[in-house]
Design an enzyme around this catalytic site. Structure first.
Site, PDB file in Angstrom:
ATOM      1  CG  HIS A   1     -15.253 -61.506  31.903  1.00  0.00           C
ATOM      2  ND1 HIS A   1     -16.412 -60.779  31.965  1.00  0.00           N
ATOM      3  CD2 HIS A   1     -14.928 -61.795  33.188  1.00  0.00           C
ATOM      4  CE1 HIS A   1     -16.788 -60.633  33.225  1.00  0.00           C
ATOM      5  NE2 HIS A   1     -15.887 -61.239  33.988  1.00  0.00           N
TER       6      HIS A   1
ATOM      7  CD  GLU B   1     -16.958 -61.184  26.614  1.00  0.00           C
ATOM      8  OE1 GLU B   1     -16.403 -61.975  27.415  1.00  0.00           O
ATOM      9  OE2 GLU B   1     -18.115 -60.750  26.796  1.00  0.00           O
TER      10      GLU B   1
ATOM     11  CB  CYS C   1     -16.600 -57.550  28.126  1.00  0.00           C
ATOM     12  SG  CYS C   1     -15.803 -58.782  29.190  1.00  0.00           S
TER      13      CYS C   1
ATOM     14  CB  CYS D   1     -20.170 -57.911  31.713  1.00  0.00           C
ATOM     15  SG  CYS D   1     -18.367 -57.735  31.717  1.00  0.00           S
TER      16      CYS D   1
END
Length: 159
Positions: free
Chosen positions: A53, A55, A86, A83
């Site tokens: 992701h 992040e 993360c 999420c």
């Protein structure tokens, strides 16, 4: 130091991710002195890595640059509510502040779902500011998924 939003750069990273066929999410990490130390977009499909992701990719780069697994005093700008995975990584890295654009009622882990930072198991809870560039971020996501629906490509997934 005067506050300066870095959401425009995060949005640029999101647009670049979308152009690569990734879910358009972008993240930027800023050092305490205001320097951008990492910027990334989603790379889950490109790297065949469900943890890539925006992040996480940005955290990895920023930690490598700092030579530490902790980013005390650093801020994160991300186009979509992180999420749970993360959010847990941001807490572990001791990120000072999280600024995010669009809310994610389906998969978010900050204001929705797991609400990771509010749990006693979270060793650190950053300050959280939502809605920064939220409409632009939401529009990127809506456009991406609408195009996927229109072309019959249902492998859009979340960030």
């Amino acid at each position: 130091m005067v506050f300066r939003s870095h959401m425009d750069q995060a949005l640029a990273e999101a647009r670049a991710a979308g152009a690569r066929g990734e879910v358009p999410v972008g993240a930027v990490i800023v050092a305490p002195d205001g320097r951008v130390v990492a910027a990334a977009g989603n790379r889950t499909r490109e790297t065949c890595d469900p943890t890539a992701h925006a992040e996480i990719v940005a955290l990895r780069a920023a930690c490598a640059a700092a030579g530490s697994e902790r980013l005390v005093g650093h801020d994160l700008y991300v186009t979509l509510e992180p999420c749970a995975m993360c959010a847990a990584a941001l807490a572990a890295a001791r990120i000072r502040r999280v600024y995010y654009g669009a809310a994610d009622p389906k998969s978010g882990g900050v204001a929705h779902g797991a609400r990771v930072f509010s749990h006693p198991q979270a060793h650190h809870a950053p300050e959280v500011y939502d809605g920064i560039g939220g409409e632009a971020a939401a529009e990127l996501l809506r456009g991406f998924f609408a195009e996927r629906r229109d072309t019959g490509n249902r492998n859009g997934g979340e960030s």
